[in-house]
Scaffold this active site. Structure first.
Site, PDB file in Angstrom:
ATOM      1  N   HIS A  17      50.737  22.379  36.684  1.00 30.17           N
ATOM      2  CA  HIS A  17      51.709  22.146  35.614  1.00 30.17           C
ATOM      3  C   HIS A  17      51.035  22.214  34.244  1.00 30.17           C
ATOM      4  CE1 HIS A  17      53.960  19.594  38.769  1.00 30.17           C
ATOM      5  NE2 HIS A  17      54.684  20.683  38.578  1.00 30.17           N
ATOM      6  N   LYS A  41      65.396  13.707  45.789  1.00 29.87           N
ATOM      7  CA  LYS A  41      64.015  13.957  46.200  1.00 29.87           C
ATOM      8  C   LYS A  41      63.252  12.665  46.486  1.00 29.87           C
ATOM      9  CE  LYS A  41      62.903  18.482  44.312  1.00 29.87           C
ATOM     10  NZ  LYS A  41      61.973  19.228  43.459  1.00 29.87           N
ATOM     11  N   ARG A  95      54.059  30.490  41.814  1.00 30.70           N
ATOM     12  CA  ARG A  95      52.833  30.413  42.602  1.00 30.70           C
ATOM     13  C   ARG A  95      52.760  31.527  43.621  1.00 30.70           C
ATOM     14  NH1 ARG A  95      53.840  24.295  44.229  1.00 30.70           N
ATOM     15  NH2 ARG A  95      55.757  25.369  44.677  1.00 30.70           N
TER      16      ARG A  95
END
Length: 163
Positions: A17, A41, A95
Site C-alpha cells: 500500500h 470483512k 498485483r
C-alpha cells in the site's frame, strides 16, 4: 488541483500500500486514502486504528512528495466517495492478473455511474506483489515474522493485537 482517491480497507496498511501511495502521490496534488468501512470483512483493526496507521505512515510521504495525503473513511459507493472528496481519478493497485479481472469490472461499473472520474492502475513493485493484508494478518496470528511486509509500527500493532 488534481485530487486522487486510493481506496481500500487497509487492515492493516502494508508496504505494498505504501508503495502505491508513494507513486500515486507524485501524480496528483492531493491524495485521499479512502478507508472503507466494510463491516462484512470483520476487520482486525477498528476504523479509528486503521485511519491512525495510515496517517502515521503517510506523514513522511506527504513531506517527501509535497503532496497533501489525507485519510478519509467511507461507507458509500466508491464513485460517490470520489465525488465527495473532489477526486478526478481513482487509483488502484494491481498485483496479479486476477486483480485486473476484478478491477476491470469495477471500472466499467464506475464509468457507467460517472464517466467523469477516471481510474488509473499502478502495478505493485515486484518485491511487494505477493503482499496481501489478509495473508499478513494470518502470518501474524500464527506467530510468523511480518517485518518484510509492513513497517515497524504496523508490525508492533499486529503483534500486540494477536497476543
Amino acid at each position: 488541483m488534481r485530487t486522487g482517491l486510493y481506496p481500500g480497507t487497509f487492515d492493516p496498511i502494508t508496504l505494498g500500500h505504501v508503495d502505491i501511495i508513494r507513486r500515486a502521490a507524485v501524480l496528483v496534488d492531493r491524495l485521499v486514502i479512502g478507508v472503507a468501512i466494510n463491516r462484512d470483512k470483520g476487520p482486525m483493526f477498528s476504523l479509528e486504528e486503521r485511519v491512525a496507521m495510515i496517517e502515521a505512515e503517510c506523514e513522511a510521504l506527504s513531506r517527501e512528495t509535497g503532496t497533501e495525503i489525507v485519510a478519509h473513511p467511507f461507507e458509500n459507493l466508491l464513485i460517490d466517495c470520489a465525488k465527495e472528496v473532489g477526486a478526478q481519478v481513482i487509483v488502484r493497485g494491481l498485483r496479479a492478473v486476477a486483480d485486473f479481472e476484478y478491477e476491470y469490472q469495477m471500472v466499467g461499473m464506475n464509468r457507467a455511474l460517472d464517466a467523469s472520474v477516471e481510474t488509473v492502475f499502478l502495478m505493485a513493485d515486484a518485491q511487494h506483489q505477493a503482499i496481501a493484508s489478509k495473508l499478513v494478518k494470518e502470518i501474524a496470528r500464527l506467530g510468523g515474522d511480518v517485518s518484510k511486509f509492513v513497517t515497524p509500527s504496523v508490525r508492533q500493532a499486529l503483534v500486540d493485537r494477536v497476543r
